[in-house]
Write a protein that holds these residues in place. Structure first.
Motif, short mmCIF file in Angstrom:
data_model
loop_
_atom_site.label_atom_id
_atom_site.label_comp_id
_atom_site.label_asym_id
_atom_site.label_seq_id
_atom_site.Cartn_x
_atom_site.Cartn_y
_atom_site.Cartn_z
N TYR A 211 -68.00 24.34 -62.80
CA TYR A 211 -66.92 24.55 -63.78
C TYR A 211 -67.10 25.91 -64.45
O TYR A 211 -66.13 26.62 -64.70
CB TYR A 211 -66.93 23.45 -64.85
CG TYR A 211 -65.90 22.37 -64.62
CD1 TYR A 211 -64.56 22.59 -64.90
CD2 TYR A 211 -66.26 21.12 -64.12
CE1 TYR A 211 -63.60 21.60 -64.70
CE2 TYR A 211 -65.32 20.13 -63.91
CZ TYR A 211 -63.98 20.38 -64.20
OH TYR A 211 -63.04 19.41 -63.98
N THR A 212 -68.37 26.25 -64.72
CA THR A 212 -68.63 27.52 -65.39
C THR A 212 -68.59 28.69 -64.40
O THR A 212 -67.88 29.68 -64.63
CB THR A 212 -70.01 27.47 -66.09
OG1 THR A 212 -69.98 26.44 -67.06
CG2 THR A 212 -70.33 28.80 -66.76
N ALA A 213 -69.32 28.56 -63.31
CA ALA A 213 -69.43 29.70 -62.38
C ALA A 213 -68.12 29.97 -61.66
O ALA A 213 -67.73 31.12 -61.46
CB ALA A 213 -70.54 29.44 -61.37
N LEU A 214 -67.42 28.91 -61.25
CA LEU A 214 -66.20 29.09 -60.44
C LEU A 214 -64.94 29.11 -61.30
O LEU A 214 -63.95 29.74 -60.93
CB LEU A 214 -66.10 27.96 -59.40
CG LEU A 214 -66.88 28.08 -58.09
CD1 LEU A 214 -68.32 28.47 -58.29
CD2 LEU A 214 -66.79 26.80 -57.26
N GLY A 215 -64.99 28.38 -62.43
CA GLY A 215 -63.77 28.25 -63.24
C GLY A 215 -63.85 28.92 -64.59
O GLY A 215 -62.86 28.95 -65.32
#
Ligand SMILES: NC(=O)C1=CN([C@@H]2O[C@H](COP(=O)(O)OP(=O)(O)OC[C@H]3O[C@@H](n4cnc5c(N)ncnc54)[C@H](OP(=O)(O)O)[C@@H]3O)[C@@H](O)[C@H]2O)C=CC1
Ligand SMILES: CC(=O)C(=O)O
Ligand SMILES: [Mg+2]
Length: 588
Positions: A211-215
């Motif tokens: 969620y953090t790295a990709l979004g």
């Protein structure tokens, strides 16, 4: 007639429970709490010196500048050199590449996350194709299996049956207040590895790191949760290193009441707009939880809905390669659970919207095989409710090869959780019936894939369009290199989640999933098609997620389900600018 807690709306349950109900109106839930409620004594402090270096959110290791070392009592606590974040990143990637065992890479990355959060995310963002298989499938599967042995520092929140009646208090123990996304599992169906009980925690932790790295969702807004209602895994029950409750799973009313207390406590603590992603629940609970809470909470089931959206995106993109519309295809699934029926339903909905045909009609182009054979009308009475819409008129067929020969699908999708079930005979039959057979082996981790990329390409003599849930390396066949795509819901949930959050969505609807599919499919270029891909490479995933987020947000506004007003003029720019950057901040 006295209602059971599971049948009551959250408000009624909260009113009935001393210590978890009523009176809370301020953001911290403390000032107006009634006297019998327990509150947490919050302290805000500035970290400095040793404690600053021990705080993963603010630690920069050797990248603290001399000025920062001076100002924050760090002098002498670090060797004299000052390294940039880029040099730290190069060093860590070099070190990671020395490990030959994937699980060592996993533990090294988890240690980094616990030590220096921004550096962890910088590595993940900049090296996504290399590190995705480590923090996510397939390695996260092995990590969950061995979680007890490799357990060092707890990550996420554990809510076990021991906390019955006080789940709200447990939520308040979590140090962050502004939670926007919760990924929760009860560990009963971890990838295709079955019941791993409390050790399923690796999955919410891994999903939220994406969620953090990709979004681009802030790490402090993410909360991984494992609900521990026991496990039926005998091996774990007898394992001295097992980290969960050593009892068999709670079921029926006890399970429903516990989950209901959890869902009410989440809404009470974090409000209406916190996104709850159900992950890796067994299907006998997953469908019921989704339908029960989708009208009262912002909930999303990744295995049912996220998987559906990513597969539909691949099929929409593949239309350009195959020169066929969705309605021209015949679909056959191996596996009729969450992923299989979830995907099937979204395809049927999409065809219905495109052609105007009723969904009962469009479902007829889609067939599913479960562990007992082809799902047909003569089996209808004995089928679970989510399989019943797929019980079409046909004579019984015992196995997959029989179904392939009888149905002659153009698309074959594996969602069985059982490896090597797309046999040579099955794949060759697909190649006999189709010029370009579309074959998706979605089961995770790699050991459970229905077939490998190499098998798909060699058995179809290089004609297959292939995708898999876990990544496969490129395949050389007859002097040509084939790039297998990864058909995994991680293309969808980070962007979908960002879109829901930035629009202030209060509910998830199928139209938002369709919007996400269209947005993902639109990002597959001619060059990708030429390489046999029906998904764009992950290297550009942040931009992909921003585009998905913008489409989902736009749909949320159109449906009147957005609360973040006024609507931004340029939603793509808004999504990009909302994303967390892992670059170090300068300290005053
Ligand atoms: N790539 C991705 O993004 C995703 C991949 N997945 C993967 O999909 C797999 C299934 O997940 P999910 O749908 O949630 O699981 P479920 O347990 O809900 O469904 C599994 C289905 O497979 C059937 N099945 C099991 N064994 C066989 C067999 N030998 N032959 C035929 N059918 C069989 C079951 O049949 P029966 O009903 O008769 O028991 C059931 O219908 C997992 O491996 C998971 O990792 C899941 C979500 C996303
Ligand atoms: C990818 C995923 O969600 C699963 O395999 O369960
Ligand atoms: Mg899952």
């Amino acid at each position: 007639m006295g209602s059971t807690p599971a049948e009551l709306p959250c408000e009624d349950v909260a009113d009935n429970r001393s210590g978890v109900g009523g009176g809370i109106s301020d953001v911290y839930g403390e000032d107006s709490a009634t006297l019998d409620q327990l509150v947490t004594p919050w302290v805000t402090s500035v970290a400095s010196g040793y404690s600053l270096m021990r705080d993963p959110r603010y630690n920069k290791g050797l990248a603290f500048t001399d000025k920062e070392r001076d100002a924050h009592y760090l002098t002498g606590l670090l060797p004299p050199v000052v390294l940039s974040q880029d040099v730290q990143e190069r060093k860590l990637m070099h070190n990671l590449r020395q490990y030959t065992v994937p699980l060592q890479r996993y533990t090294a990355l988890m240690d980094l996350q616990e030590r220096n959060e921004r550096l962890f995310y910088k590595l993940l963002v900049d090296n996504v194709e290399e590190l995705l298989p480590v923090v996510y499938t397939p390695t996260v599967g092995e990590a969950c299996q061995k979680y007890g042995s490799i357990f060092r520092k707890p990550q996420g929140l554990y809510i076990s049956l021991k906390e019955k009646g006080k789940i709200l208090e447990v939520l308040k123990n979590w140090p962050q207040r502004g939670i926007q996304v919760i990924v929760v599992t009860d560990g009963e169906r971890i990838l295709g590895l079955g019941d791993l009980g409390c050790q399923g925690m690796g999955i919410p932790v891994g999903k939220l790191s994406l969620y953090t790295a990709l979004g681009g969702i802030r790490p402090s807004a993410c909360l991984p949760i494992t609900i521990d209602v026991g496990t039926n895994n005998e091996k774990l029950l007898n394992d001295e290193f097992y980290i969960g409750l050593k009892q068999r799973r709670a079921t029926g009313q006890e399970y429903a009441d516990f989950l209901h207390e959890f869902m009410c406590a989440v809404k009470q603590n974090y409000g209406e707009k916190v996104l709850v992603q159900f992950e890796d629940f067994a299907n006998h609970n997953a469908f019921d939880l989704l339908s029960k809470y989708s009208s009262s909470h912002l909930v999303f089931n990744d295995d049912i809905q996220g998987t559906a959206s990513v597969v539909l995106a691949g099929l929409i993109a593949a239309q350009k390669v195959l020169g066929k519309t969705l309605a021209d295809h015949t679909f056959l699934f191996l596996g009729a659970g969450e992923a299989g029926t979830g995907i099937a339903e979204l395809i049927a909905l999409k065809i219905s919207k495109e052609t105007g045909a009723p969904i009962d009609e469009t479902r007829k182009k889609i067939w599913l095989v479960d562990s007992k054979g082809l799902i047909v009308s003569s089996r209808k009475e004995s089928l679970q409710h989510f399989k019943q819409p797929w019980a079409h008129e046909h004579e019984p067929v015992k196995n997959l090869i029989g179904a392939v020969n009888a149905i002659k699908p153009t698309v074959l999708i594996g969602t069985s959780g059982v490896g090597q079930t797309f046999t040579k005979e099955v794949v060759e039959a697909m190649a006999t019936n189709n010029e370009k057979p579309l074959i998706l082996a979605l089961s995770n981790p790699t050991s459970q894939a229905e077939c490998t990329a190499e098998q798909a390409y060699t058995w179809t003599k290089g004609r297959a369009i292939f995708g898999s849930g876990s990544p496969f390396d490129p395949v050389e066949y007859n002097g040509k290199t084939y790039l297998p795509g990864q058909a995994n819901n991680c293309y969808i949930f980070p962007g979908l989640g960002l879109g829901l959050i930035m629009s202030g969505a209060i509910r998830v609807r199928d139209d938002m999933l369709l919007a996400a599919s269209e947005a993902l499919a639109a990002q597959v270029t001619e060059e990708h098609f030429a390489n046999g891909l029906i998904y764009p490479p992950f290297a550009n995933i942040r931009q992909i997620s921003a585009n998905i987020a913008a489409s989902v947000a736009a749909k949320t506004y159109d449906l009147g389900l957005a609360s973040n007003l006024p609507r931004a003029k340029d939603l793509v720019k808004f999504a990009e600018s909302s994303m967390y950057s892992p670059v170090y901040r300068n300290y005053r």
